[in-house]
Write a protein that holds these residues in place. Structure first.
Motif, PDB file in Angstrom:
ATOM      1  N   ARG A  97       0.971  -1.006   0.031  1.00  0.00           N
ATOM      2  CA  ARG A  97      -0.129   0.212  -0.097  1.00  0.00           C
ATOM      3  C   ARG A  97       0.872   1.158  -0.001  1.00  0.00           C
ATOM      4  O   ARG A  97       0.691   2.322  -0.677  1.00  0.00           O
ATOM      5  CB  ARG A  97      -0.868  -0.061   1.201  1.00  0.00           C
ATOM      6  CG  ARG A  97      -1.631   1.023   1.763  1.00  0.00           C
ATOM      7  CD  ARG A  97      -2.707   1.457   0.504  1.00  0.00           C
ATOM      8  NE  ARG A  97      -3.533   2.605   0.851  1.00  0.00           N
ATOM      9  CZ  ARG A  97      -3.237   3.728   0.671  1.00  0.00           C
ATOM     10  NH1 ARG A  97      -2.176   3.967   0.003  1.00  0.00           N
ATOM     11  NH2 ARG A  97      -3.972   4.837   1.196  1.00  0.00           N
ATOM     12  N   HIS A 100       2.005   3.156  -3.359  1.00  0.00           N
ATOM     13  CA  HIS A 100       1.280   4.056  -4.131  1.00  0.00           C
ATOM     14  C   HIS A 100       1.825   5.191  -4.805  1.00  0.00           C
ATOM     15  O   HIS A 100       1.910   5.445  -5.818  1.00  0.00           O
ATOM     16  CB  HIS A 100      -0.018   4.224  -3.599  1.00  0.00           C
ATOM     17  CG  HIS A 100      -1.049   4.544  -4.529  1.00  0.00           C
ATOM     18  ND1 HIS A 100      -1.781   3.544  -5.187  1.00  0.00           N
ATOM     19  CD2 HIS A 100      -1.841   5.662  -4.821  1.00  0.00           C
ATOM     20  CE1 HIS A 100      -2.654   4.013  -5.796  1.00  0.00           C
ATOM     21  NE2 HIS A 100      -2.641   5.285  -5.736  1.00  0.00           N
ATOM     22  N   PHE A 104       2.941   5.911  -8.601  1.00  0.00           N
ATOM     23  CA  PHE A 104       2.281   7.085  -9.411  1.00  0.00           C
ATOM     24  C   PHE A 104       3.333   7.943 -10.314  1.00  0.00           C
ATOM     25  O   PHE A 104       3.223   7.923 -11.584  1.00  0.00           O
ATOM     26  CB  PHE A 104       1.491   7.759  -8.662  1.00  0.00           C
ATOM     27  CG  PHE A 104       0.764   8.950  -9.271  1.00  0.00           C
ATOM     28  CD1 PHE A 104      -0.179   8.657 -10.062  1.00  0.00           C
ATOM     29  CD2 PHE A 104       1.456  10.209  -9.537  1.00  0.00           C
ATOM     30  CE1 PHE A 104      -0.976   9.805 -10.770  1.00  0.00           C
ATOM     31  CE2 PHE A 104       0.860  11.196 -10.025  1.00  0.00           C
ATOM     32  CZ  PHE A 104      -0.292  10.990 -10.647  1.00  0.00           C
ATOM     33  N   PHE A 108       3.792   8.083 -14.400  1.00  0.00           N
ATOM     34  CA  PHE A 108       3.192   9.226 -14.806  1.00  0.00           C
ATOM     35  C   PHE A 108       4.287  10.463 -14.881  1.00  0.00           C
ATOM     36  O   PHE A 108       4.177  11.498 -15.376  1.00  0.00           O
ATOM     37  CB  PHE A 108       1.929   9.789 -14.038  1.00  0.00           C
ATOM     38  CG  PHE A 108       0.839   9.013 -14.191  1.00  0.00           C
ATOM     39  CD1 PHE A 108       0.238   8.724 -15.514  1.00  0.00           C
ATOM     40  CD2 PHE A 108       0.476   7.963 -13.203  1.00  0.00           C
ATOM     41  CE1 PHE A 108      -1.066   8.003 -15.783  1.00  0.00           C
ATOM     42  CE2 PHE A 108      -0.759   7.352 -13.411  1.00  0.00           C
ATOM     43  CZ  PHE A 108      -1.260   6.957 -14.773  1.00  0.00           C
TER      44      PHE A 108
ATOM     45  N   LEU B 167      -6.444   2.033  -6.625  1.00  0.00           N
ATOM     46  CA  LEU B 167      -6.916   3.170  -6.256  1.00  0.00           C
ATOM     47  C   LEU B 167      -7.594   2.876  -4.853  1.00  0.00           C
ATOM     48  O   LEU B 167      -8.813   2.629  -4.509  1.00  0.00           O
ATOM     49  CB  LEU B 167      -8.286   4.008  -6.749  1.00  0.00           C
ATOM     50  CG  LEU B 167      -8.781   5.467  -6.183  1.00  0.00           C
ATOM     51  CD1 LEU B 167      -7.662   6.525  -6.688  1.00  0.00           C
ATOM     52  CD2 LEU B 167     -10.075   5.666  -6.817  1.00  0.00           C
ATOM     53  N   GLU B 171      -6.863   7.352  -1.364  1.00  0.00           N
ATOM     54  CA  GLU B 171      -5.716   8.173  -2.318  1.00  0.00           C
ATOM     55  C   GLU B 171      -7.054   8.406  -3.338  1.00  0.00           C
ATOM     56  O   GLU B 171      -7.971   8.254  -3.478  1.00  0.00           O
ATOM     57  CB  GLU B 171      -4.982   6.970  -3.013  1.00  0.00           C
ATOM     58  CG  GLU B 171      -4.038   6.563  -2.054  1.00  0.00           C
ATOM     59  CD  GLU B 171      -2.941   7.195  -2.023  1.00  0.00           C
ATOM     60  OE1 GLU B 171      -2.880   8.200  -2.523  1.00  0.00           O
ATOM     61  OE2 GLU B 171      -2.152   6.945  -0.864  1.00  0.00           O
ATOM     62  N   LEU B 173      -5.156   9.509  -6.478  1.00  0.00           N
ATOM     63  CA  LEU B 173      -4.464   9.439  -7.777  1.00  0.00           C
ATOM     64  C   LEU B 173      -4.286   7.975  -8.092  1.00  0.00           C
ATOM     65  O   LEU B 173      -3.907   7.214  -7.152  1.00  0.00           O
ATOM     66  CB  LEU B 173      -2.937  10.192  -7.601  1.00  0.00           C
ATOM     67  CG  LEU B 173      -2.952  11.472  -7.345  1.00  0.00           C
ATOM     68  CD1 LEU B 173      -1.485  11.895  -7.192  1.00  0.00           C
ATOM     69  CD2 LEU B 173      -3.323  12.325  -8.649  1.00  0.00           C
ATOM     70  N   PRO B 174      -4.631   7.583  -9.360  1.00  0.00           N
ATOM     71  CA  PRO B 174      -4.735   5.897  -9.464  1.00  0.00           C
ATOM     72  C   PRO B 174      -3.244   5.613 -10.198  1.00  0.00           C
ATOM     73  O   PRO B 174      -2.634   6.114 -10.794  1.00  0.00           O
ATOM     74  CB  PRO B 174      -5.777   5.910 -10.764  1.00  0.00           C
ATOM     75  CG  PRO B 174      -5.696   7.177 -11.365  1.00  0.00           C
ATOM     76  CD  PRO B 174      -5.252   8.337 -10.381  1.00  0.00           C
ATOM     77  N   VAL B 175      -2.940   4.222  -9.654  1.00  0.00           N
ATOM     78  CA  VAL B 175      -1.806   3.672 -10.450  1.00  0.00           C
ATOM     79  C   VAL B 175      -2.441   2.658 -11.291  1.00  0.00           C
ATOM     80  O   VAL B 175      -3.272   1.768 -10.760  1.00  0.00           O
ATOM     81  CB  VAL B 175      -1.049   3.170  -9.444  1.00  0.00           C
ATOM     82  CG1 VAL B 175       0.267   2.121  -9.930  1.00  0.00           C
ATOM     83  CG2 VAL B 175      -0.134   4.252  -8.481  1.00  0.00           C
TER      84      VAL B 175
END
Lengths: 319, 212
Positions: A97, A100, A104, A108, B167, B171, B173-175
């Motif tokens: 977890r 994350h 990201f 991105f 998600l 949170e 912001l998605p991964v």
């Protein structure tokens, strides 16, 4: 841009036309064999083969169109492939977890940045992931505060970024090379790499199906045989030598380059297969019908591209 | 009633983000009243589950969502106006005394039964709240009481995998992990079965669809 359109020359068209011709022959052959074979297991094999061939049409069409658009087209295509490959890889790897935010930014920030830097031809593309992402990933993970398996998690994310983004990006990086003797910038080197590499995969599969007896790595990749490996590497090398006219190489050098590409491609297939077996899956994804995921198709390019790039740059590039 | 035009757009976006792979294990999509019950780990869940259904079933399928979260402003627009969701108060078991709680619970069930009418299917998350994705929490009683009121409906267990990684709770912001939605074989309801047994069986049916 005009320089680019001038570079869509007869040689490039011949090469693409040749690929389409081979596909057409394969498609007809597949339909004929389908009518001839009777046993259910052979039917299964040929159905899978025909699915693969159908997917090849789609892949060739996409690749040819992006080549026609120009370097931007190839950069965008490989950028998307990197993104999808990284997604397949990360899905397979256990994360926690707390990873994350790190993930990201991996998707991105670093993935688009790598291709952006190639797009502006800044040589920094060589160090952004190996140095800056390498430091960024553990730093953000430490801030997230989860220490469980810290080193393993950081290493796995970094490894995925290196394989799926960094190494893959060396394929379109060929378009940024300045070759001596007024050869480029040109899409033909990229096309040469992809044709030889993918043909080697296909021919190893074909030789393996026809003659395969002795397993080469039974634990890692049960379908790979010595017969398939040797037959595929030699025949793809021969075809690669025959494609010297689309490269800055002589036929002998084209053969040596092809051998290099096929051997590295084989290594890539083995490595990516080892990861799949360890995680207990057969394919990385289901995106390409008959083939599996992006990583199942690109594993060999990922390993061949950086070395091919360096060798070409060293011997033929304007340094 | 046909689905809201935005529903298709949002569903498409959710499927793209979640790269979701849909598998039907031992069941087929059927145009009959169904309760799809699934594990719950992400705000994406009901949109992704809804969009995993074949298009002809979607407009007949209403997600059930928690009133306290989905009732305000834009969220309400998405849930109620676009997806035709049924908003229900979350069961806080034990709160307000046993009688007060059970009275509220039976109101909720009546609300669901009314919302189903005789043509709508439902998507419900019997855990009642989002989990971490590692364990599926014990199911709340709502599923059982709903089945007692509507014994003829088909019960389809669904396991949604990796959406918590895309998600997670807390949170925004998605991964882009690749998700998976597995529909299991329909489950029978037997009014004679004790409530706890039924709920445990329903939970097992969901967990058995887990891949890893």
């Amino acid at each position: 841009m005009t320089q680019w359109f001038a570079a869509i020359n007869p040689q490039l068209l011949w090469a693409v036309g040749g690929v389409l011709g081979v596909l057409a022959v394969a498609t007809i052959a597949g339909l004929v064999i389908k009518l001839v074979v009777k046993t259910p297991s052979a039917q299964g094999t040929i159905d899978n083969l025909n699915k693969r061939i159908r997917s090849w049409w789609v892949m060739v069409a996409i690749f040819a169109l992006t080549l026609a658009v120009g370097p931007i087209g190839s950069l965008v295509l490989f950028g998307i492939l990197s993104f999808l490959a990284l997604r397949e890889y990360i899905t397979l790897v256990p994360t926690r977890r707390a990873d994350h935010h790190t993930l990201f930014w991996t998707f991105f920030l670093f993935t688009p940045l790598q291709y952006f830097l190639l797009g502006i031809k800044w040589s920094g593309f060589v160090i952004v992931i190996p140095v800056y992402a390498f430091l960024f990933i553990p730093a953000t993970m430490a801030l997230a505060g989860d220490i469980q398996d810290f080193l393993e998690r950081a290493a796995k994310i970094q490894w995925g970024l290196m394989i799926c983004v960094y190494c893959m990006s060396y394929a379109p990086a060929l378009l940024t090379l300045d070759i001596r003797g007024g050869y480029g910038p040109d899409a033909k080197l990229l096309l040469f790499l992809v044709i030889v590499d993918q043909l080697s995969d296909v021919l190893q599969y074909v030789w393996g199906k026809l003659l395969g007896r002795h397993k080469i790595a039974p634990v890692v990749s049960p379908n790979k045989t010595w017969e398939g490996f040797i037959g595929g590497v030699l025949s793809a090398t021969a075809v690669g030598a025959g494609l010297w006219w689309m490269t800055p190489f002589t036929p002998a050098v084209a053969a040596a380059m092809s051998l290099l590409i096929t051997l590295l491609g084989f290594a890539g297939g083995l490595v990516m297969s080892a990861i799949k077996r360890d995680r207990g899956v057969k394919d990385y994804g289901t995106l390409i019908e008959g083939h599996g995921g992006i990583l199942d198709r690109m594993d060999s390019v990922i390993f061949a591209a950086p070395v091919f790039f360096h060798v070409v740059r060293f011997f033929y590039g304007i340094l | 009633m046909s689905a809201h035009p935005l529903a298709g757009v949002i569903a498409g976006a959710a499927r793209f983000v979640s790269g979701v792979q849909v598998v039907w294990l031992g069941s087929r999509p059927q145009a009959r009243q169904t309760v799809y019950f699934a594990n719950h780990t992400s705000h994406l869940d009901f949109v992704v589950l809804w969009s995993s259904l074949p298009e002809n079933l979607r407009e007949q399928t209403r997600p059930v969502a928690a009133q306290d979260y989905w009732e305000s402003g834009l969220r309400r627009k998405v849930a109620v106006d676009v997806f035709n969701a049924l908003l229900v108060p979350r069961g806080r078991e034990g709160a307000g005394g046993q009688n007060g709680a059970s009275a509220r619970a039976s109101e909720t069930i009546d609300h669901l039964v009314l919302g189903m009418g005789d043509c709508y299917s439902l998507i419900i998350f019997p855990e009642g709240t989002r989990g971490t994705g590692e364990e599926v929490a014990p199911f709340k009683s709502g599923l059982y009481y709903l089945c007692r009121q509507k014994p003829g409906v088909q019960l389809v267990p669904v396991y949604m995998e990796n959406l918590n990684r895309i998600l997670p709770k807390g949170e925004f912001l998605p991964v882009p992990f690749i998700g998976r939605v597995a529909f299991g074989p329909p489950m029978a309801f037997d009014a004679a079965e004790p409530k706890a047994d039924f709920l445990a069986r329903a939970r097992d049916a969901v967990c058995s669809l887990r891949q890893s």
